[in-house]
Design a protein around this motif. Structure first.
Motif, PDB file in Angstrom:
ATOM      1  N   UNK A 111       0.803  -1.216   0.000  1.00 25.22           N
ATOM      2  CA  UNK A 111       0.000   0.000   0.000  1.00 25.22           C
ATOM      3  C   UNK A 111       0.834   1.264   0.000  1.00 25.22           C
ATOM      4  N   UNK A 112       1.979   1.244   0.686  1.00 28.90           N
ATOM      5  CA  UNK A 112       2.827   2.431   0.736  1.00 28.90           C
ATOM      6  C   UNK A 112       3.406   2.752  -0.635  1.00 28.90           C
ATOM      7  N   UNK A 113       3.804   1.720  -1.361  1.00 27.31           N
ATOM      8  CA  UNK A 113       4.331   1.935  -2.703  1.00 27.31           C
ATOM      9  C   UNK A 113       3.217   2.387  -3.641  1.00 27.31           C
ATOM     10  N   UNK A 114       2.051   1.780  -3.524  1.00 26.55           N
ATOM     11  CA  UNK A 114       0.920   2.169  -4.366  1.00 26.55           C
ATOM     12  C   UNK A 114       0.523   3.624  -4.106  1.00 26.55           C
ATOM     13  N   UNK A 115       0.503   4.035  -2.837  1.00 25.44           N
ATOM     14  CA  UNK A 115       0.149   5.405  -2.493  1.00 25.44           C
ATOM     15  C   UNK A 115       1.192   6.387  -3.032  1.00 25.44           C
ATOM     16  N   UNK A 116       2.448   5.989  -3.010  1.00 25.12           N
ATOM     17  CA  UNK A 116       3.506   6.851  -3.529  1.00 25.12           C
ATOM     18  C   UNK A 116       3.389   7.009  -5.035  1.00 25.12           C
ATOM     19  N   UNK A 117       3.122   5.920  -5.727  1.00 24.46           N
ATOM     20  CA  UNK A 117       2.955   5.991  -7.177  1.00 24.46           C
ATOM     21  C   UNK A 117       1.777   6.892  -7.529  1.00 24.46           C
ATOM     22  N   UNK A 118       0.701   6.778  -6.759  1.00 28.50           N
ATOM     23  CA  UNK A 118      -0.477   7.607  -7.019  1.00 28.50           C
ATOM     24  C   UNK A 118      -0.175   9.077  -6.756  1.00 28.50           C
ATOM     25  N   UNK A 119       0.565   9.356  -5.682  1.00 28.35           N
ATOM     26  CA  UNK A 119       0.903  10.741  -5.349  1.00 28.35           C
ATOM     27  C   UNK A 119       1.771  11.363  -6.431  1.00 28.35           C
ATOM     28  N   UNK A 120       2.692  10.594  -6.982  1.00 32.72           N
ATOM     29  CA  UNK A 120       3.558  11.109  -8.037  1.00 32.72           C
ATOM     30  C   UNK A 120       2.797  11.298  -9.349  1.00 32.72           C
TER      31      UNK A 120
END
Length: 211
Positions: A111-120
């Motif tokens: 989830x942390x990686x997915x949230x980071x990709x979405x934020x970028x």
């Protein structure tokens, strides 16, 4: 082999892999989980590995590696992001408890990686301290982009490699232990569906472990 005999980094890693093989095969032995072990470890601990993993509730270290009381010194944060407290905890495990192995454990659908990709992608980040987690994962995702990686598993692997590099870059204690052959650092990627942990990267092992 008893975990009280100060295993080498390679022996410690094999203990961990053997436990994961039992877990994935549906044949766990549940070692060191009885009253005798509880009594034995009450005065002091002597874990054979530091396990630094994601806080995801599906990555319970002693379960997925089929270990018990006193076997693992566990440190967990969302997205296995490392700040001063994490580095201090890992250094404690290596320098005070003499753990010969440090494992960075990531997993698919993080989830942390997915949230980071979405934020970028959309420019909208989370609020509060969740934003700090995203900011700490961002360098890994940017490095994956720069390398042309688009598959989720490849991006997760890049984040695991980045974490291993960060630990060795920021902790002189850990780097010195690895350089002296007293410890090794391994990056693993856990698959939620089948329970297997595959090797992403190794530092300081006497021989390369096949993925």
């Amino acid at each position: 082999m008893s975990t009280q005999l100060s295993p080498t980094p390679s022996e410690a890693f094999e203990l961990l892999l053997a436990g994961n093989r039992r877990f994935t095969a549906g044949a766990p032995e549940h070692p060191n989980q009885d009253a005798a072990r509880r009594t034995e470890t009450a005065p002091a601990q002597s874990p054979f590995a530091v396990l630094f993993g994601c806080s995801d509730s599906r990555l319970a270290a002693e379960i997925i590696f089929d270990r018990g009381l006193g076997d693992l010194f566990v440190v967990r944060t969302a997205g296995h992001v490392a700040g001063a407290e994490v580095l201090g905890s890992i250094e404690y495990g290596v320098s005070v408890l003499d753990c010969p192995l440090v494992v960075v454990l990531g997993h698919d659908t993080c989830g942390a990686v997915a949230a980071t990709r979405a934020a970028l992608s959309d420019g909208v980040s989370a609020t509060g301290y969740v934003r700090d987690v995203i900011e700490r994962v961002t360098p890994s995702v940017l490095a994956a982009r720069a390398a042309g990686l688009t598959d989720e598993d490849d991006i997760i692997a890049e984040h695991i490699r980045h974490t291993v590099d960060l630990l060795l870059d920021r902790s002189r204690v850990l780097a010195d232990q690895v350089a002296a052959g007293r410890a090794a650092v391994v990056g693993l990627s856990y698959r939620l569906a089948d329970g297997s942990a595959r090797v992403v990267t190794t530092r300081g092992l006497a021989h390369e472990v096949p993925a």
